[in-house]
Motif scaffolding. Sequence first.
Motif, short mmCIF file in Angstrom:
data_model
loop_
_atom_site.label_atom_id
_atom_site.label_comp_id
_atom_site.label_asym_id
_atom_site.label_seq_id
_atom_site.Cartn_x
_atom_site.Cartn_y
_atom_site.Cartn_z
N TRP A 262 0.82 -1.21 0.00
CA TRP A 262 0.00 0.00 0.00
C TRP A 262 0.86 1.26 0.00
CZ3 TRP A 262 -4.97 1.03 -0.86
CH2 TRP A 262 -5.49 2.24 -0.44
N ILE A 263 1.90 1.27 0.79
CA ILE A 263 2.68 2.50 0.97
C ILE A 263 3.71 2.72 -0.13
CG2 ILE A 263 2.36 2.56 3.46
CD1 ILE A 263 5.16 1.36 3.75
N THR A 264 3.79 1.81 -1.12
CA THR A 264 4.70 2.07 -2.23
C THR A 264 4.20 3.20 -3.12
OG1 THR A 264 3.65 0.35 -3.60
CG2 THR A 264 5.58 -0.30 -2.26
N ASP A 265 2.92 3.53 -3.00
CA ASP A 265 2.35 4.65 -3.75
C ASP A 265 2.05 5.77 -2.76
OD1 ASP A 265 0.92 6.51 -5.20
OD2 ASP A 265 -0.43 5.05 -6.12
N ARG A 268 -1.54 7.14 -1.92
CA ARG A 268 -2.56 6.38 -1.17
C ARG A 268 -2.66 6.92 0.25
NH1 ARG A 268 -0.13 0.80 -3.43
NH2 ARG A 268 -1.17 0.81 -5.47
N PRO A 269 -3.89 7.08 0.76
CA PRO A 269 -4.06 7.67 2.09
C PRO A 269 -3.62 6.75 3.21
CG PRO A 269 -6.16 6.91 1.22
CD PRO A 269 -5.17 6.76 0.10
N VAL A 270 -3.18 7.37 4.29
CA VAL A 270 -2.69 6.66 5.47
C VAL A 270 -3.31 7.28 6.71
CG1 VAL A 270 -0.63 6.30 6.90
CG2 VAL A 270 -0.49 5.97 4.42
N VAL A 271 -3.71 6.45 7.66
CA VAL A 271 -4.26 6.91 8.94
C VAL A 271 -3.27 6.56 10.04
CG1 VAL A 271 -6.15 6.71 10.60
CG2 VAL A 271 -6.63 6.62 8.15
#
Length: 274
Positions: A262-265, A268-271
């Motif tokens: 997920w975090i490779t982009d 993309r939102p993160v909480v």
Amino acid sequence: MHTPTTSPLISVAELRSVLGDTAVLDVRYRMGGPPGRPEYDAGHVPGAAYVDLPSDLAAPPGAGGRHPLPETERFEAAMRRAGVSNDRPVVVYDDWTGLAAGRAWWLLRYHGHPDVRVLDGAWPAWRDGGGEVETEEVVPPVGDFTARPGHMPVVEADDVLDVPVLVDARAPERYRGETEPIDPVAGHIPGAINVPTTTNLRVDGRWRDPGALKALYAAAGVDGTEEVVVYCGSGVTAVHDVIALELAGIRAALYPGSWSGWITDPARPVVTRS
């Protein structure tokens, strides 16, 4: 989709009774821990073939996360080397409460094997239950397993935010973003609820009974009435929750890339709060 005909788990007593008629895979591996092969060499279930998670059960790290799903041909070859055949039951185990063995279970199920189970209680249960220990390397006859992907549900990154029930299987402090010892970004995917893998087990390391698991997930908001998707750090340990949900009678999909994918982009939102 493949519909299981047996429990995803097998007890020590049952494994002992079917040992000669079952392909057994030793999948010892721990995130950040020592390699599993020396542990296998020191002692393993009789007849068990060693399977290396990073090389046999995952593709190289990249946009798909730290442990992307392996290519079908590569996985098929690894399983054949380990003696897996289409018509022979398979049991997988590790010494990490099923967190690594679950990956082999899921991949075999995903690729169409009809009878694969995880040893309940893992290697400690086998050892403590008086199971025989072998130290010689096992090189089984080559199996005839044919990998046919698509028998377990998968959700990819583009659809994750639309999932009705998204479960994060990591430790609570990682879910909340308070700490992140492995990946470069802390936090969780928006909308995810947290059901850590550790809550699936009793204090003795064996799985909780189906009723207790059903109550555990219902309390977190997972009752099986809506689509459920599970993720973790790299798509490996999330299978622990997939197994727990199957025991509870709830079918769950896997997001293989999980947090590390997920975090490779960066778009993309993160909480980073609970």
